[in-house]
Design a protein around this motif. Structure first.
Motif, PDB file in Angstrom:
ATOM      1  N   ARG B  95       0.841  -1.196   0.000  1.00  0.00           N
ATOM      2  CA  ARG B  95       0.000   0.000   0.000  1.00  0.00           C
ATOM      3  C   ARG B  95       0.875   1.244   0.000  1.00  0.00           C
ATOM      4  O   ARG B  95       1.082   1.886   1.022  1.00  0.00           O
ATOM      5  CB  ARG B  95      -0.896   0.021   1.230  1.00  0.00           C
ATOM      6  CG  ARG B  95      -2.046  -0.938   1.151  1.00  0.00           C
ATOM      7  CD  ARG B  95      -2.939  -0.779   2.347  1.00  0.00           C
ATOM      8  NE  ARG B  95      -4.095  -1.635   2.233  1.00  0.00           N
ATOM      9  CZ  ARG B  95      -5.193  -1.297   1.567  1.00  0.00           C
ATOM     10  NH1 ARG B  95      -5.281  -0.128   0.988  1.00  0.00           N
ATOM     11  NH2 ARG B  95      -6.204  -2.126   1.498  1.00  0.00           N
ATOM     12  N   LEU B  96       1.385   1.570  -1.185  1.00  0.00           N
ATOM     13  CA  LEU B  96       2.114   2.838  -1.329  1.00  0.00           C
ATOM     14  C   LEU B  96       1.128   3.858  -1.862  1.00  0.00           C
ATOM     15  O   LEU B  96      -0.025   3.549  -2.123  1.00  0.00           O
ATOM     16  CB  LEU B  96       3.274   2.662  -2.306  1.00  0.00           C
ATOM     17  CG  LEU B  96       4.436   1.821  -1.797  1.00  0.00           C
ATOM     18  CD1 LEU B  96       5.356   1.453  -2.943  1.00  0.00           C
ATOM     19  CD2 LEU B  96       5.200   2.566  -0.726  1.00  0.00           C
ATOM     20  N   PHE B  97       1.583   5.100  -2.044  1.00  0.00           N
ATOM     21  CA  PHE B  97       0.772   6.100  -2.724  1.00  0.00           C
ATOM     22  C   PHE B  97       1.267   6.140  -4.171  1.00  0.00           C
ATOM     23  O   PHE B  97       2.222   6.836  -4.488  1.00  0.00           O
ATOM     24  CB  PHE B  97       0.918   7.462  -2.048  1.00  0.00           C
ATOM     25  CG  PHE B  97       0.651   7.410  -0.576  1.00  0.00           C
ATOM     26  CD1 PHE B  97      -0.552   6.926  -0.108  1.00  0.00           C
ATOM     27  CD2 PHE B  97       1.597   7.826   0.338  1.00  0.00           C
ATOM     28  CE1 PHE B  97      -0.809   6.847   1.249  1.00  0.00           C
ATOM     29  CE2 PHE B  97       1.348   7.760   1.688  1.00  0.00           C
ATOM     30  CZ  PHE B  97       0.148   7.266   2.145  1.00  0.00           C
ATOM     31  N   PRO B  98       0.634   5.376  -5.066  1.00  0.00           N
ATOM     32  CA  PRO B  98       1.253   5.076  -6.365  1.00  0.00           C
ATOM     33  C   PRO B  98       1.517   6.287  -7.253  1.00  0.00           C
ATOM     34  O   PRO B  98       2.456   6.270  -8.034  1.00  0.00           O
ATOM     35  CB  PRO B  98       0.255   4.121  -7.024  1.00  0.00           C
ATOM     36  CG  PRO B  98      -0.999   4.249  -6.255  1.00  0.00           C
ATOM     37  CD  PRO B  98      -0.642   4.683  -4.888  1.00  0.00           C
ATOM     38  N   ASN B  99       0.704   7.323  -7.150  1.00  0.00           N
ATOM     39  CA  ASN B  99       0.926   8.471  -8.041  1.00  0.00           C
ATOM     40  C   ASN B  99       1.853   9.521  -7.448  1.00  0.00           C
ATOM     41  O   ASN B  99       2.037  10.582  -8.029  1.00  0.00           O
ATOM     42  CB  ASN B  99      -0.406   9.120  -8.408  1.00  0.00           C
ATOM     43  CG  ASN B  99      -1.208   8.230  -9.332  1.00  0.00           C
ATOM     44  OD1 ASN B  99      -0.669   7.668 -10.275  1.00  0.00           O
ATOM     45  ND2 ASN B  99      -2.482   8.070  -9.027  1.00  0.00           N
ATOM     46  N   MET B 100       2.384   9.253  -6.271  1.00  0.00           N
ATOM     47  CA  MET B 100       3.334  10.188  -5.683  1.00  0.00           C
ATOM     48  C   MET B 100       4.731   9.584  -5.812  1.00  0.00           C
ATOM     49  O   MET B 100       4.878   8.366  -5.865  1.00  0.00           O
ATOM     50  CB  MET B 100       2.982  10.452  -4.219  1.00  0.00           C
ATOM     51  CG  MET B 100       1.564  10.979  -4.060  1.00  0.00           C
ATOM     52  SD  MET B 100       1.037  11.109  -2.353  1.00  0.00           S
ATOM     53  CE  MET B 100       1.662  12.708  -1.917  1.00  0.00           C
ATOM     54  N   THR B 101       5.747  10.443  -5.841  1.00  0.00           N
ATOM     55  CA  THR B 101       7.094   9.908  -6.015  1.00  0.00           C
ATOM     56  C   THR B 101       7.542   9.198  -4.744  1.00  0.00           C
ATOM     57  O   THR B 101       6.933   9.347  -3.686  1.00  0.00           O
ATOM     58  CB  THR B 101       8.092  11.026  -6.336  1.00  0.00           C
ATOM     59  OG1 THR B 101       8.204  11.854  -5.185  1.00  0.00           O
ATOM     60  CG2 THR B 101       7.644  11.853  -7.518  1.00  0.00           C
ATOM     61  N   GLU B 104       8.184  11.636  -2.048  1.00  0.00           N
ATOM     62  CA  GLU B 104       6.942  12.154  -1.455  1.00  0.00           C
ATOM     63  C   GLU B 104       6.326  11.138  -0.498  1.00  0.00           C
ATOM     64  O   GLU B 104       5.815  11.503   0.557  1.00  0.00           O
ATOM     65  CB  GLU B 104       5.935  12.499  -2.557  1.00  0.00           C
ATOM     66  CG  GLU B 104       6.237  13.796  -3.260  1.00  0.00           C
ATOM     67  CD  GLU B 104       5.263  14.079  -4.392  1.00  0.00           C
ATOM     68  OE1 GLU B 104       4.722  15.177  -4.430  1.00  0.00           O
ATOM     69  OE2 GLU B 104       5.049  13.200  -5.233  1.00  0.00           O
ATOM     70  N   VAL B 108       5.469  12.089   3.322  1.00  0.00           N
ATOM     71  CA  VAL B 108       4.135  11.945   3.913  1.00  0.00           C
ATOM     72  C   VAL B 108       4.232  11.174   5.226  1.00  0.00           C
ATOM     73  O   VAL B 108       3.521  11.460   6.188  1.00  0.00           O
ATOM     74  CB  VAL B 108       3.179  11.225   2.933  1.00  0.00           C
ATOM     75  CG1 VAL B 108       1.885  10.829   3.635  1.00  0.00           C
ATOM     76  CG2 VAL B 108       2.857  12.120   1.759  1.00  0.00           C
ATOM     77  N   ARG B 174       9.371   3.677   4.083  1.00  0.00           N
ATOM     78  CA  ARG B 174       8.337   4.642   4.496  1.00  0.00           C
ATOM     79  C   ARG B 174       7.946   4.411   5.950  1.00  0.00           C
ATOM     80  O   ARG B 174       7.801   5.354   6.726  1.00  0.00           O
ATOM     81  CB  ARG B 174       7.108   4.497   3.596  1.00  0.00           C
ATOM     82  CG  ARG B 174       6.078   5.560   3.852  1.00  0.00           C
ATOM     83  CD  ARG B 174       4.884   5.393   2.949  1.00  0.00           C
ATOM     84  NE  ARG B 174       4.139   4.180   3.291  1.00  0.00           N
ATOM     85  CZ  ARG B 174       3.050   3.781   2.646  1.00  0.00           C
ATOM     86  NH1 ARG B 174       2.605   4.470   1.627  1.00  0.00           N
ATOM     87  NH2 ARG B 174       2.415   2.700   3.013  1.00  0.00           N
TER      88      ARG B 174
END
Lengths: 400, 267
Positions: B95-101, B104, B108, B174
């Motif tokens: 569960r990453l934030f796929p559209n963020m680098t 980023e 976060v 992360r």
């Protein structure tokens, strides 16, 4: 196949028309029109079929790679220079003002929909709250526009939080339905609370804003100075139009500045992260409730600013101005522009608000063209006109 | 050994009539890797979800003690467990934030620290120096973990575009950016090839030794579990069937039975 569908649709819609005749209304027939339409659809579909699908348009593809930094500055420069251009008349500035209102609404909604990913179909409610809070404050307490503007923003933000609390545990479609309902509730309240809001009659003769105490009027009231007197120029009704234009331009640019700034702050990144994956956010110690509430409140605040500007520009508010179609148009602007893209909102607002206004002469066909344009955009740019997302921070650009 | 970092006492989790975890007790010290293993459906992930606040346990006490403070995890909201008790986790399905680098994603993770430094956005809006300094520190921490995970070259790439193994490591990085005292990893080696999981072993050992934090690990890949665990807890049908160092677990008859089934002649 497509031609058959077109025939089915066009037969009752285009084939019949009401005609004024001597003995009242009668029904006329235009089957030649139906035939033309069906033939056009048939051959159009055939061409697409022969070409092997919808052709890609190179110019649209190239948009993707383009850096949009300069475009924003160019647009801002044009916007500032617009009233002074030789061909700028009252009509043009009025229309530009209208477009800017929607640009501002689009930017405000972009915070909620584009960044935080919360589908809000009732955005017009905050617009209405802003407009009515200015109208009512100036009516009952005789407060000036400049006092009311921040108050209207605060009221709208308050309503944003009020709406936010019960609905934020909902997601996606369910959230959209509840916000839709909220937008209608506000409108119905405004419509029915006759003693307070004037009901369907609305509120008339709302005070106009002043420029640092200078009023825009040919003969100012006792003890006030008029704008043209202070500058020693002749009175022209254009001054007020230009002033309103610059006012909304300043408000819109403020919205843009704050949004861009927030995007680079932890709160903005948390909004985007929340849009991407709420569960991961919780695992990282981000409180989803307060984060969503802040997005709602800030989006609503900008809606409120735009609303109070709308009230002061029209000098009149009524629930008629705040129907669901307004929410839909603002949402369409955000989605067409490309979710989260600031410049995209401007381009989409120009397309959606500007074009129909300019082509008002072609009354009958403008909605048709509007529909065609929507279909074209969805075919060639399904993710919005400018769907590119700029990272908020780049390691390669950080200095050690 | 000093007092344990995490103490799980009589943890039970029931979903209707199904007992996912029944009366489980174990401890996990800091500066050590504790593995939780067991066949599919044994309740491993349920334990993690209880620990990190995604479920509220039916019965039991989960105590996290560090730096003189005691947190009772079973009473806390999920995001508070991450923020105050400093328990970080990764997920079985990334569960990453796929559209963020990648960068980023790591920034976060430091939301709480940065939020305070930006005075809840108000100071940051006006560009106060304090916030800019805090952001620089955050970037430095992110850079450190990207470097440790050998992901520095991917810093400005969207997380969703990274190769699978890199996404796994990024998720661990992360989690580490939240400066946890307990790191819960849910199958970090799932889907990795042997070379990647050897890399992962090295990374986890480095984290344990350098940071002095406790690691709780769910894993099916025995080369990872046996290679790096200091202590192993074996679950089957929500019950603890064995506990001990890797060598003892490897020889334990009940563990072998749970994994391989009953030998035919005993039936």
């Amino acid at each position: 196949m497509a031609a058959l569908v077109a025939l089915g649709l066009a037969f009752p819609l285009v084939g019949h028309r009401l005609e004024d005749s001597v003995n009242g209304l009668s029904l006329g027939y235009r089957f030649d029109w139906v035939a033309i339409g069906v033939a056009a659809v048939f051959f159009g579909r055939l061409t697409i079929g022969l070409l092997g699908g919808v052709p890609r348009i190179a110019a649209f593809d190239r948009l993707k790679g383009l850096r949009m930094d300069w475009l924003g500055w160019v647009l801002a420069a044009i916007a500032i220079a617009l009233p002074f251009l030789p061909f700028a008349d009252r009509n043009l500035i009025d229309k530009a003002t209208l477009v800017l209102i929607y640009v501002m609404l689009g930017w405000g909604l972009n915070v909620v929909v584009g960044l935080a990913g919360l589908l809000d179909l009732g955005y017009v409610a905050f617009y209405a709250v802003g407009a009515y809070s200015y109208a009512l404050l100036s009516l009952y307490f005789d407060l000036s526009f400049w006092v009311c503007l921040p108050l209207a923003g605060l009221f709208a933000a308050g309503f944003g939080v009020l709406l936010g609390f019960p609905v934020l545990r909902l997601r996606g479609d369910y959230l959209a339905i509840v916000t839709l309902g909220f937008g209608e509730i506000i409108r119905v309240i405004l419509l029915n609370w006759q003693s307070f809001t004037g009901g369907p009659n609305g509120i008339t003769s709302i005070a106009r804003p002043s420029f640092f105490g200078l009023v825009f009027s040919a003969d100012p009231p006792e003890g006030r100075m008029a704008f043209h007197q202070a500058l020693g120029i002749d009175y022209s009704s254009l001054h007020r139009v230009m002033f309103l234009y610059f006012l909304i331009l300043a408000l819109a640019l403020l919205t843009n500045f704050v949004t861009l700034r927030l995007r680079r702050l932890p709160i903005g990144r948390a909004w985007e992260a929340l849009r991407e994956d709420e569960i991961a956010c919780r695992a990282l110690g981000i409180n989803p409730t307060t984060t969503k509430l802040s997005a709602f409140a800030i989006g609503a605040m900008f809606g409120g600013f735009a609303g109070s500007f709308f009230a002061t520009r029209q000098g009149f508010v009524s629930p008629e101005s705040f129907t669901f179609i307004e929410s839909a148009i603002v949402l369409a602007i955000v989605v067409l522009g490309g979710m989260g893209s600031q410049i995209g909102v401007v381009v989409a607002a120009l397309l959606l608000i500007g074009l129909p206004e300019w082509f008002r002469d072609l009354q009958l066909y403008r909605m048709l063209v509007f529909g065609l344009a929507m279909v074209a955009i969805m075919l060639w740019r399904p993710r919005g006109l400018l769907s590119h997302r700029d990272p908020t921070i780049l390691l390669s650009e950080m200095k050690r | 050994m000093s007092a344990p970092l995490l103490t799980v006492e009589h943890l039970s989790m029931r979903f209707g009539g199904l007992v996912a975890v029944g009366d489980l007790s174990f401890t996990a010290p800091s500066r050590a890797i504790t593995a939780v293993i067991g066949p599919n459906g044994a309740g491993k992930t349920t334990v993690f979800n209880c620990l990190t606040g995604f479920y509220r346990p039916s019965v039991g006490r989960l105590t996290l003690a560090h730096a003189g403070q005691t947190h009772f995890l079973e009473r806390m909201e999920g995001f508070d467990i991450a923020r105050k008790a400093r328990v970080a986790r990764t997920f079985q399905n990334i569960r990453l934030f796929p559209n963020m680098t990648a960068l980023e994603n790591l920034i976060v993770a430091q939301h709480d620290t940065l939020m305070r430094a930006s005075l809840w956005s108000i100071g940051g809006l006006f560009g106060l120096a304090g916030y800019r300094q805090a952001e620089r520190q955050a970037v430095d921490r992110a850079r450190h973990w990207l470097d440790q995970a050998e992901l520095l070259e991917f810093a400005d790439v969207e997380a969703g575009a990274l190769p699978y193994g890199a996404q796994r490591k990024l998720e661990i990085a992360r989690a580490l950016c939240t400066q946890p005292v307990l790191l819960c990893l849910d199958e970090p080696a799932a889907g990795l090839n042997p070379r990647e999981s050897a890399d992962l072993n090295r990374l986890l050992l480095a984290i344990r030794d350098a940071e002095g934090i406790g690691i709780l690990l769910i894993e099916h890949d025995m080369s990872v579990v046996m290679g790096i665990s200091d202590h192993i807890v074996v679950l089957d049908y929500g019950q603890k069937i064995a506990e001990g160092p890797p060598a003892a677990i490897r020889a334990d008859a009940s563990v072998i039975r749970a994994y391989l089934g009953e030998p035919e002649d005993s039936a």
